[in-house]
Structures are given as structure tokens and as C-alpha cells.
Scaffold this active site. Structure first.
Site, PDB file in Angstrom:
ATOM      1  N   LYS A 724      32.875  38.503  41.139  1.00 47.00           N
ATOM      2  CA  LYS A 724      34.073  37.722  40.872  1.00 47.00           C
ATOM      3  C   LYS A 724      34.830  38.438  39.748  1.00 47.00           C
ATOM      4  O   LYS A 724      34.239  39.119  38.921  1.00 47.00           O
ATOM      5  CB  LYS A 724      33.715  36.295  40.443  1.00 47.00           C
ATOM      6  CG  LYS A 724      32.991  35.507  41.523  1.00 47.00           C
ATOM      7  CD  LYS A 724      32.916  34.012  41.216  1.00 47.00           C
ATOM      8  CE  LYS A 724      31.825  33.660  40.237  1.00 47.00           C
ATOM      9  NZ  LYS A 724      31.602  32.197  40.131  1.00 47.00           N
ATOM     10  N   GLY A 725      36.146  38.261  39.757  1.00 48.05           N
ATOM     11  CA  GLY A 725      36.977  38.952  38.766  1.00 48.05           C
ATOM     12  C   GLY A 725      36.659  38.513  37.349  1.00 48.05           C
ATOM     13  O   GLY A 725      36.490  37.330  37.074  1.00 48.05           O
ATOM     14  N   GLY A 727      38.274  40.444  34.554  1.00 46.84           N
ATOM     15  CA  GLY A 727      39.178  41.152  33.634  1.00 46.84           C
ATOM     16  C   GLY A 727      39.882  40.242  32.648  1.00 46.84           C
ATOM     17  O   GLY A 727      40.149  40.625  31.521  1.00 46.84           O
ATOM     18  N   GLU A 728      40.204  39.048  33.092  1.00 49.99           N
ATOM     19  CA  GLU A 728      40.967  38.142  32.222  1.00 49.99           C
ATOM     20  C   GLU A 728      40.089  37.074  31.581  1.00 49.99           C
ATOM     21  O   GLU A 728      40.485  36.432  30.619  1.00 49.99           O
ATOM     22  CB  GLU A 728      42.066  37.472  33.045  1.00 49.99           C
ATOM     23  CG  GLU A 728      43.037  38.476  33.620  1.00 49.99           C
ATOM     24  CD  GLU A 728      43.921  37.869  34.691  1.00 49.99           C
ATOM     25  OE1 GLU A 728      45.050  37.538  34.380  1.00 49.99           O
ATOM     26  OE2 GLU A 728      43.461  37.735  35.842  1.00 49.99           O
TER      27      GLU A 728
END
Lengths: 761, 163
Positions: A724-725, A727-728
Site C-alpha cells: 500500500k502507498g 509516501g504521504e
């Protein structure tokens, strides 16, 4: 609620119902495979970066290159009546609204209306005498050298007819936008007011976050080069394909005649997701001057000519019963927008973090005469979670409950807003990992209870959540006769480690060692690829490479069809890519051997990311928990972060070394957001007064403690690689954790960021 | 806009240049000598991305005119690779993931190499602790901003080299 907002909400609800009927995706066999995936490999471009060998956009040298400098307006709203251009040596062109070529209006990316070209705004900059914000480009100077361009630009001044400008959030009338970054702007369930009246404990307060700028270390830069009607642009673009589409439209070119190259970006964080006007103005200046032109924004121009994170104001009301269960959750948020409607959707976290029967979340915007806002790491959720997670802490104190326990008691089983299932949610595990590593249970219960000389010491925590998205990407895959594989992609390397992570994924997908893989990036012409950000690169590219692998298998089976190979006559389903080749039930062959036997130099295939049915029909988010120690100097009010533990559910972690760095980076940016960062815009004139890195305070090395990162590392059963992402994710919740620790240290609740000494003295 | 004749020694190589007198050392390296390893982050001495060594001492090359460097030896990130200290630092940055986007990295590496030399030469810092503590390293490298937030990795890299 206006018609557009109602329409969006209704369409969203209909889609949610329909989405439940969608098929599941294919579970990714790589989600549990451990070879290159999961290994803390050094970043593959690390050496080139550490030796200064990587070439970024501004470092492209072309024969006959000329240098451009932009001049910005000194009013916020009105008309330019005259631009005065004193003669200066070396000047090739001064482009103003009077001589700029026509550039077609294209929709603003962030509004997500129509084609998703990358223009940051739809305003006709330099194709009109109208001024829409302070610092809007009114002239572009092109000269033989940078020094000449800069000097000539310094001489240019303009006459204006100023109009009244709306610059403060109090100047406009709040209204409901069509959507809050693709979420419903208004959601109402039950009766919040009655529930608040009946609650054992309540909190009602207003929380604010200021205008902030991304300030990637690399300033925005564009190098434009025309050959007839063919255009090549080197740009600091997070979204090269979108810049290509946008430029083709603006300059009425066939898309195949525009190429955008952006392999390495010196940090983006959303600030380089859309193309700001200087991008197309550089292209126009190159056209008009007949020379290749390079424009690098000065740091001051980065503040004036590219947008930041909009300020937000959130009114949050929470109510809970005696057992600590939430009975009421209200979050009304306000943020400015421009003629291009884009909300910093501060309500987003409040829609998905906690279960609660009575809910009223509402996002509003007010139109101002400022530059368009930008996406900024954790758009909406970063500022919105400051409000929600501070209010949760306040509620915990009122209930006399540990703030971690309060969160655990309100952890939902299904998405609180839509009732749909999650693809995976391991926030409980993240809380447990983080609390254990931090020693949360040993926290002294009372505020202002711990002191070290004049330093008051406090502990705080907060949750993190960020939506996960699988977007659209295409890749090219080339298998060479020597068994090496090259992946080409339009996506680029922002520092997230995409090229290394995707090389690892490709290696395992094909059963090859990492040193056989090359990843080439940042060429808009490889394939239509829409990954402007959204922490989506890892899963989206992995999906495209998975598809390319399938196409490669089909091609290889064609090559062996009429040979004596043990693979001859095997079907796609019978074979697997592993151990350096293709294998079926009766044996296999290495890739080199298949190609050698067929007498071919290479096999080239393409791949496209799959439609993410499985994440559309369920809620996919990544999660985290922050625990921190903050010291506050009782005499000066200075707050310093001295210890940090972050624990995260980002699904399967592809490269723990890079992922750890990325989470730390988000947390450090959150430390800046909490304590020092604030773009100061003079609301009388629209001028940004602290437009330099000396006056806009990023966290320095001396402001950052050791940051301890933990991952749950459970594959998501529905996503490519099980990832799952992330980066933020790291920045979300950081400011609240710090504010909560400041309260624990001092007994003072600060509800407006940044928490500067004046607010604690 | 007078132009100047300049002999500049960069990474042990002599260059004969004719330059606009306003050209900064940073722009001279990047735009005139093709040494683009040195980065421009703010052009006003606030970020440290342009750090190079001038006669062995770290400077923000955006704050120095090329014309001021006629008698000096300039060492950039490209030149650092030919010294043992430089190579060791570059390798340690990669091993400890002291970088992400890489844009501040050349300045960080140059700064870290010079910082260790300053420490050896007993140049004082605001922290003033005994020994090269973490607080000392952080303070002494506080002039090099990293927006990606690679500070923990940078500290580990410097520790590894200083060991």
C-alpha cells in the site's frame, strides 16, 4: 449544498453500490514471495546521486541555450496598463501579454474535471492584461546569459489599474465545493447535536493550519527546445505524461510531437504535480525567441509562482459516552480556493478513522485572489488530522482515558462512511508496535509532571491514515539475449526510491537477480501513465510490470512452440517465471537459452496496469501511529522534539531501508509543519513576505532526533505486491502528536499551527 | 557588465575563463564548466546545496563570486571522489540511505567531509560537547537542508566514517 456537490455525492453513492458487484482482482503471488522483495537493498541510484553524477532538469545543456527570468506582478488583482522595458545588454526577448503567442486554456489538474492534463490552473497567464494574484508572471526575459537576464528583469516595471482583491478567508462567502478531493464534501448521518447534548464528555474547538510551501530542494525548472513543430521539454515534472498532454493542447500540437523528459526530480511533495504557468511560458519564450530556453525559478519565485498547501480552519466537535465510545463527530472545515475550485479537504481523515453513529462532516471553500493551491503530501489529511487528532486527545483528557485506549475503543470494522469492507486494516497492530517501542504505558499520567531543569517534558500520540490508490500506468519491457531486462516507464524518480523498488519487483516477477534489471524512467513517450502523486507509484507500476511479464510469457511460448524445448506446447497457465527462466511441469529453460535457440536479439513487450476493481469495491488505506516526546523550554516557549516512534501499516514493505527513510521524511516534514513552517502572506497586498529559506523555516539537521520506524508488514490481499502507498502517510498525524505532547508537557493546548514560542510563553 | 579573465583551479585542473564579473562560483561551475554535481537550491546561502571546498574549507558557492577564487583551489563533489575521505563519505551515504531525491546530497557530502576536518582542527561549535556526539554532528551539519528528511541516515553515515 450546491447542485454540483449534490450531484457528486449522489454519483459517488451510486458508484459505491455498483462497485460491490465488481469482480475481485487476481491475488498477487508475489505478495508472499521473499527474494529481492522485502530486502533492504541500497538505492540503485545512490552512488550516482552521492557523486553528483545525476543530471537534473536545470543541468540540461543544449547548443544555443538562452536563459529566462520571470518578472512577477506587484498587485494581487487588476490590469497591467503598461510594461516598461528599459534596454539592457544581451536581451533576446521580453515576452509580455502584448507579444506572447496564444496559449489555449486547459483545465486545472486539481479540479479533476475533464482531461487530466497537468496545468496547475486554467487562468490565461500572459494572454490577458488581467492580474489574478500577486506574483503572477507579467514578463519573461530571455537573454544570452543568466546574469544578463537577471539584470534586465530587475529593470522591468509595470503600471497597473488595481482592483479590490479578496485575500483573507474572511473576505469571501464560504460555499460547498463539488467534491473534496474525490470525496463527498458533506456527509450527514444521525443527529450530532442531540448526541453532543447527551454525551458524557464533549470537545468543541477550532483548529487552524497556515499556508505552507513544499520547498523541495530543487527549484522548479524547465528547458524547452523546438525543432519545427516538434517540442522537447525537460521539466521538473512529477507527472510527465500530463505535462505532455497539456502542452500539446496549449500549443495546438499533435501529442506525438511533444516529448517531456523528467527522469530525476529533486523532490516534489506535490509541488511539482501540476505544471505551473512558468512551464508553458518557457515553451512560449523558446518559440518566440527561436532559441532553446532554460528557466529556473528563483527560490522567491517558487513561493510566488507555484502554489502551496492552502491554510485550513476546522471546527471539530466530539462527544463520547462514559465507556469512551464516540457518539458524535462533527468536522466543519474551510479552506480557500481560486477560480479553479480545489479544496484542501481537511475533513478526509474524519471520514475514515473512527466509528461513530452520529456524524456531520462538511467541507467548504472560499474563493480568493491568490495563486491556485497545490496538492501537498497528505493533501487534506495532513492538516485535517491535526484538528481531529488534537480533538481526540482533548476528549481523552476529559474522559480520563488514555488517548491510545480511546482510539482503540473507536476502531471501526468497516469504513465508517460507506460501510464497505477494508482491503486490510492493521492499525491496531501499528498502535501496539509503536506503543511497545516507545514505552507508552510508562507515560506519567498528569500534564506538567515531568521536568528536566527548565525543560518541561511531554509525551503525545496520534493516528495516521492516507487513502491508497492504484492509478494508470504503462511500461515497456525488453528482455535481451544476455538475460538482462530493461523496464521503461513515464514515471520518474522523485527520491521515493521508485526505480529501486520496481527493479526489486521486476526481479522477483521474472525470477532474476537484481543486477539483471535496469529501470529507465521519466520519458513521457513510453506510455500513457497517470501517476501524478497519491503515493501510487509502487502498486500501479507493479501492476503494469505484472502485465508486461504475462505478455512476455506469451511471447516466449511462441518462440519455443516448434522446438524440442520442454516448454513446447505448454499453455500460459502451465508455466511460471522463476530461477532465471520459464518453467513448466516437465522442466524449463533459461531466458538466454530460449532467445538463443530462437535466434532473436531481444523480446519486447508492453504492459498496462490492471483496473483496480478490488480497491474500488473496498476501502484501501494505509495507517500508522505516532508516539513522541517533546521538550518545551519554560522560559522561552521553544518546543523541541526529542524522541519519535512511528509504526505503520503500509501493507507489504518492498524495501524496508527506503521505506524507513520515506516515513522519517514524512515525520520530519510534519515536525516542520508542527513547529516552524508558515508562509506569511500579507493579507493587505497579497505579497508573501518570507519567500526565502532563511525566513521560511524547514527543519534542519539540529531539529531532528533519531526516528524509530516499525512496520506491521502484512501483505494487503487485494493490492499488487500486497503493498500500500506510504509516501504521504508519514506526515499525517505528526502535528497533532506534537501538539498533544506539548499539552502533556505544559498543560497548554495550542490549536493553531505552527506551535511557535509566542504561543507557549 | 565588464568581463574578467580568470584562471580557476577546480579539482586539480586549471581552467582559463573569460566571465561576466557577476558570475558566482556556483554558476561558473554549473553553467560554464559543466560541473553540475554542485546544486543550486536557494542562491542565497540558506540551504547549503551548493557547498564546495575552497582551499579545503566548506563554503556556499552561491555566495562567492568566481572572480574571488582566482588563487584558490576549488574542490567539488566530482573532485571529492578522488580523495579517500570523499569516497568513504559517498559510500557511507549510500549504505546508510543518507539521501532520497539526491539534490542536497553533494552539498551534504562536501559539508560532512569538511566538518570532520573542522572538528579535528578543533573549530568550536554552538553545542560545544566533549567528543563528536550526535548533537555535535547535527549542529555542525545544520547548514545543509534536506527536505526529503534524510538526516538520520546522514548522521549514521558521518558516524561510520568518523569511527
Amino acid at each position: 449544498m450546491n447542485l454540483a456537490a449534490r450531484g457528486f455525492t449522489l454519483a459517488g453513492k451510486a458508484l459505491t453500490r455498483l462497485a460491490r458487484l465488481l469482480p475481485d482482482g487476481r491475488p498477487d503471488p508475489l505478495a508472499h514471495r521473499r527474494a529481492e522483495l522485502g530486502r533492504p537493498t541500497d538505492r540503485l541510484d545512490g552512488r550516482a546521486k552521492a557523486t553528483g553524477a545525476v543530471r537534473y532538469t536545470a543541468e540540461r545543456q543544449l547548443p544555443g541555450l538562452a536563459y529566462a527570468v520571470v518578472v512577477g506582478s506587484t498587485i494581487a488583482r487588476g490590469r497591467v496598463t503598461a510594461v516598461h522595458v528599459p534596454p539592457a545588454p544581451g536581451v533576446l526577448l521580453v515576452m509580455t501579454h502584448e507579444n506572447a503567442p496564444a496559449m489555449k486554456r486547459t483545465p486545472a489538474y486539481a479540479t479533476m474535471k475533464g482531461p487530466l492534463g497537468a496545468a496547475a490552473m486554467s487562468l490565461p497567464v500572459l494572454n490577458t492584461d488581467e492580474i489574478f494574484w500577486y506574483g503572477q508572471p507579467i514578463a519573461v526575459v530571455v537573454a544570452e546569459s543568466l546574469e544578463q537576464a537577471r539584470y534586465a528583469a530587475s529593470l522591468i516595471h509595470a503600471d497597473y489599474e488595481p482592483w479590490p482583491a479578496r485575500l483573507s478567508m474572511a473576505d469571501g462567502k464560504p460555499y460547498t465545493p463539488a467534491h473534496a478531493v474525490l470525496e463527498e464534501p458533506v456527509t450527514r448521518r444521525g443527529d450530532v447535536r442531540t448526541a453532543l447534548g447527551a454525551a458524557t464528555a464533549t470537545v468543541e474547538a477550532e483548529y487552524t493550519t497556515p499556508l505552507e510551501h513544499h520547498n523541495a530542494m530543487e527549484p522548479h525548472a524547465t528547458v524547452a527546445h523546438w525543432e519545427g513543430d516538434r517540442l522537447t521539454v525537460h521539466d521538473t515534472a512529477q507527472y510527465p505524461y500530463g505535462v505532455k498532454e497539456m502542452l500539446a493542447k496549449k500549443f495546438s500540437l499533435a501529442e506525438e510531437n511533444v516529448r517531456v523528459l523528467a527522469p530525476f526530480i529533486g523532490g516534489g511533495f506535490g509541488g511539482k504535480t501540476p505544471a505551473w504557468p512558468h512551464v508553458w511560458l518557457t515553451v512560449a519564450a523558446a518559440k518566440l525567441s527561436g532559441r532553446p530556453v532554460k528557466l529556473v525559478l528563483s527560490r522567491a519565485d517558487v513561493f510566488a509562482m507555484t502554489g502551496g498547501r492552502a491554510p485550513t480552519s476546522s471546527r471539530v466537535a466530539l462527544g463520547a459516552d462514559a465507556t469512551g465510545r464516540l457518539t458524535a463527530l462533527e468536522h466543519h472545515a474551510l479552506a480557500p480556493c481560486t477560480t479553479d475550485e480545489f479544496a484542501e479537504a481537511a475533513v478526509a481523515a474524519s471520514r475514515h478513522l473512527y466509528t461513530c453513529p452520529n456524524v456531520h462532516v462538511a467541507q467548504q471553500v472560499v474563493r480568493l485572489d491568490r495563486i491556485q493551491n497545490a496538492f501537498f503530501r497528505g493533501p487534506g489529511v495532513a492538516p485535517g488530522s491535526f484538528a481531529l487528532e488534537s480533538a481526540m486527545d482533548e476528549l481523552a483528557w476529559r474522559l480520563g482515558l488514555d488517548p491510545l485506549e480511546l482510539r482503540l475503543r473507536n476502531e471501526p470494522e468497516r469504513d465508517p462512511m460507506s460501510g464497505i469492507r477494508f482491503t486490510s486494516r492493521h492499525l491496531r497492530e501499528a498502535y501496539a508496535l509503536g506503543a511497545e517501542a516507545f514505552g507508552w504505558s510508562r507515560r506519567p499520567p498528569a500534564p506538567r509532571a515531568t521536568r528536566d531543569g527548565r525543560w518541561l517534558i511531554g509525551h503525545g500520540m496520534a493516528a495516521a491514515i492516507n487513502p491508497d490508490a492504484v492509478l494508470i500506468a504503462g511500461v515497456q519491457l525488453r528482455l535481451a539475449a544476455d538475460g538482462t531486462v530493461t523496464i521503461r516507464s513515464s514515471t520518474n524518480e522523485l527520491g521515493a526510491g521508485t526505480s529501486t523498488a520496481q527493479s526489486q519487483a521486476t526481479a522477483d516477477r521474472l525470477g532474476l537477480p537484481l543486477d539483471r534489471i535496469r529501470f529507465e524512467q521519466g520519458d513521457s513517450d513510453v506510455a500513457r501513465t497517470r501517476i501524478p502523486g497519491a503515493s501510487a507509484a509502487t502498486t500501479t507500476l507493479a501492476s503494469a510490470i505484472w502485465s508486461a511479464r504475462d505478455n512476455l510469457v506469451r511471447e516466449l511460448l511462441k518462440l519455443v512452440r516448434d522446438t524440442g524445448s520442454p516448454l513446447a506446447g505448454r499453455s500460459f497457465e502451465e508455466v511460471d517465471t522463476r530461477a532465471g527462466g520459464l518453467f513448466g511441469p516437465s522442466g524449463g529453460q533459461s531466458y538466454e537459452r530460449i532467445l538463443a535457440r530462437a535466434g532473436v536479439e531481444a523480446v519486447e513487450v508492453t504492459g498496462k496496469s490492471a483496473l483496480p476493481y478490488q480497491t474500488v469495491k473496498r476501502g484501501t488505506y494505509s495507517y500508522g501511529a505516532h508516539f513522541c516526546e517533546v521538550r518545551v523550554d519554560e522560559e522561552t516557549g521553544e518546543a523541541r522534539v526529542t524522541r519519535w516512534v512511528g509504526a505503520f501499516d503500509g501493507g507489504r514493505i518492498v524495501n524496508p531501508k527506503q521505506a524507513t527513510s520515506q516515513m522519517r521524511g514524512g515525520i520530519i516534514m510534519g515536525i516542520g509543519m508542527a513547529l516552524t513552517e508558515e508562509t506569511l502572506l500579507d493579507e493587505r497586498t497579497g505579497l508573501i513576505v518570507n519567500r526565502s529559506l532563511a525566513d521560511y523555516h524547514l527543519p534542519t539537521h539540529a531539529d531532528v532526533p533519531a526516528i524509530d520506524i516499525h512496520f506491521v508488514d502484512q501483505p494487503d490481499p487485494q493490492t499488487p505486491l500486497g503493498a500500500k502507498g506510504i509516501g504521504e502517510l508519514g506526515i499525517v498525524g505528526v502535528a497533532a502528536a506534537i501538539a498533544n505532547a506539548v499539552y502533556h508537557a505544559t498543560g497548554e493546548r495550542v490549536r493553531s499551527l505552527p506551535i511557535t514560542p509566542d504561543k507557549l510563553m | 557588465m565588464s568581463s574578467i579573465q580568470l584562471r580557476l583551479s577546480v579539482n586539480g585542473r586549471e581552467h582559463e575563463l573569460e566571465l561576466d564579473s557577476r558570475v558566482s562560483l556556483l554558476d561558473c561551475l554549473r553553467e560554464h564548466l559543466g560541473l553540475t554535481g554542485t546544486k543550486k537550491g536557494c542562491d542565497q546561502g540558506a540551504c547549503g546545496a551548493c557547498t564546495v571546498l575552497l582551499d579545503g574549507e566548506r563554503v556556499n558557492s552561491c555566495l562567492v563570486l568566481a572572480a574571488q577564487c582566482a588563487d584558490a583551489e576549488v574542490t567539488t563533489i566530482e573532485g571529492l571522489a578522488s580523495s579517500e575521505a570523499g569516497r568513504a563519505m559517498q559510500k557511507a551515504f549510500v549504505r546508510n540511505d543518507g539521501l532520497q531525491c539526491g539534490y542536497c546530497t553533494p552539498g551534504q557530502v562536501c559539508s560532512a567531509v569538511a566538518m570532520l576536518a573542522e572538528y579535528e582542527a578543533e573549530v568550536p561549535s554552538a553545542v560545544g560537547e566533549a567528543g563528536l556526539t550526535d548533537a555535535e554532528i547535527r549542529e555542525r551539519l545544520a547548514g545543509n537542508l534536506c527536505r526529503c528528511g534524510a538526516y538520520n541516515g546522514i548522521l549514521a553515515a558521518v558516524r561510520e566514517v568518523a569511527r
